[in-house]
Design an enzyme around this catalytic site. Sequence first.
Site: not given
Length: 742
Positions: A31, A104, A106, A108, A321, A323, A367
């Site tokens: 990203e 990423d 997640d 999204e 990570y 989030r 995670h």
Amino acid sequence: MAIVKKASSRKSTTKRAKSGKTEKNTLVLVESPTKAKTIERYLGKGYIVKASMGHLRDLPKSQFAIDVDNNFEPKYINIRGKGALIKELKKEASKADKVYLASDPDREGEAIAWHLAHIFNIDVSSDCRIVFNEITKNAIQKAVKEPHPINLDRVDAQQARRMLDRIVGYKLSPLLWRKVRKGLSAGRVQSVTVKLICEREDEILNFVSVEYWTIGAKLKKGKAPQFTAELYQIDGKKVDINNGEIANEIKAEMEVCQWLVDDIKNRQRVRKASPPFTTSSMQQDAARKLGFTSKRTMMVAQQLYEGIDLGRKGPVGLITYMRTDSTRISEQATQEAREYVTTNFGDKYYPAKPNVYLAGKKAQDAHEAIRPTSVMLVPAAIEKYLTKDQFKLYQLIWQRFVASQMVPAVFDVVSVAVKNKRAHQKNSTREFTLRTTGSKLKFPGFMAVYSGVDTSEKDVEVPDLAVGDEVKLAKAEPAQHFTEPPARYNDASLVKVLEEEGIGRPSTYAPIIETILARGYVQRVSKSFQPTELGRIVVEMLQTYFKDIVDVKFSAELESELDSIAEGTEDKTDMLRKFYGPFSETLEKADEAIGHVELPVEVSDVPCDICGRMMVVKQGRYGKFLACPGFPECRCTKPLLKDTGIKCPKCGGNIVERKSRRGKSFYGCKNYPECDFATWDAPQMESCPKCGSLQLKHFYRNGRGILYCYNDACETRKDNPINKELEKQRQKAEKAKEANNE
């Protein structure tokens, strides 16, 4: 593994091998460009890593783009301005033998991978997706060895959220434009958040303060130091004193009593370490301890995750990570923590079994918790490579993680009850019980690294006492108090309530707060959120006609349904259909029932410089300002100045409160630009007791305030810690001025 383009032939492959040239034939799409540099270094030859810069496809801004009559089919387009990037990435993909989608880990990120697969004609069921929770060499190389298909259930969950927000935003916002004013917006999650802030403000406004009194006592045994206690019971009942007259009567009685130690209880109190950070707890602790907003915390955490250049080591991802709602940590991280703790603190600081923390019922646990990628990267050792904000947040994350793997702290606690000798009293027939509790840290445990949420833990000394010891009352001190309303939400407490109520998810907390501030529905006042008049009007309208949209329980249930879609137990289209039917009916009825809402206009006493009309107070992104009521014919605006009533030390004019370009409050002379007096610190009505100059109050990021004299030559400024802080501010201002001149 998705094959985009096969090698042209064995012959050409042999030629490349013979020529000794090794071409990069695997493309990895991530990203961000920062992350790309770090990952490419770990993968080495044969790989090229490029950044998609987030989403390349999305719903168009200019239209609703959801076909509600055709199973809620979304219409996606390539995002404007991304054409050149898409062309460049397609060119790289055409040269590659394999393409891995490494957005990423997640929902999204899963959706971004799905959109990329569409753009590059990659089969989503092929092994084209790789994920990693941390940007380290081992994690990256392991991920490349374990590619898998795109998780379409998680993609559906993200699409359902995106479409829900589009439905509410694009159907409800135009109603607000017609009925209130243009430029407003309503959101499925943001509206609930504004409602919570409005409700808290109502609690504060409707709160009725009640007077109550406490009576403290200073006691002394022989030559030992005095210790403090508080009146706890009268005749075995809890103290309830509601006025000063009664308090003074009790004080008079207490002063003629003789006192004995009636009871002593010794015990140990164990305080356990907090679990490693989740997104929510990190934002809360960063707000409390560092004074960071949620947006600032997440921005810095992103930098630490993507990688920081550590000199010879090159770019290194410092944290996992950021989030996540999980408190789980890997076996490797646990082992590394054990080695660090036992080596640096000793075996007694590490538990017999590693500490394991259970995630909450609502946690997706996709995670790990937020932790350092290597506990051996001690904050002090890499401080020179980090910005101030990066160092502060990294240190907080590192300390919290290490502490989470250590034994509890142990306190020795003594509780002492002191009573009056009723048999020897002449002026009192009542029995008074005074109580004091002392605690002393016996073994620091995890507190050797991290103090946790409660940083007010201090040793309270109580002298050696025995039951039956006589003590003297040195002083009885009645104190007046008033019950206080609940505190306004700040970044920490708002994130906490959003998490507790199940509103939004870890990745949405910071954007929610920034959106409601940008729309002018709430404003930050002294780090707390207050609703604006506009925010109240919008919430009141939504509560009247769209109860579900601002209902906390309904919003939390929608989040649970999105979780079910991600787990593959609920269908995305069914969920959208169930929501859209009742919503569209309510929308139609509301449009007919609601008349035009007139926003109250606050007229100032300041005339417009252009047309002479009296200017009105408007609410903008950074707070209130003055605008000409003749807009759009007259576009004159002015800052709204709040007069403090305090005189400027330079010219004698009034000091007013102003707003910086970023919306931060500062104080300056009303006679600017003729007078250049300006300060970030709050001027005080009381003058300096030594020299009579203006006094200011500086607030540190942890909330602590320090009073100081504006006069540099005043004797109170000698060796004052504020001098260092003011010098920092001066140097920062000079650098900013130089940058602007360049």
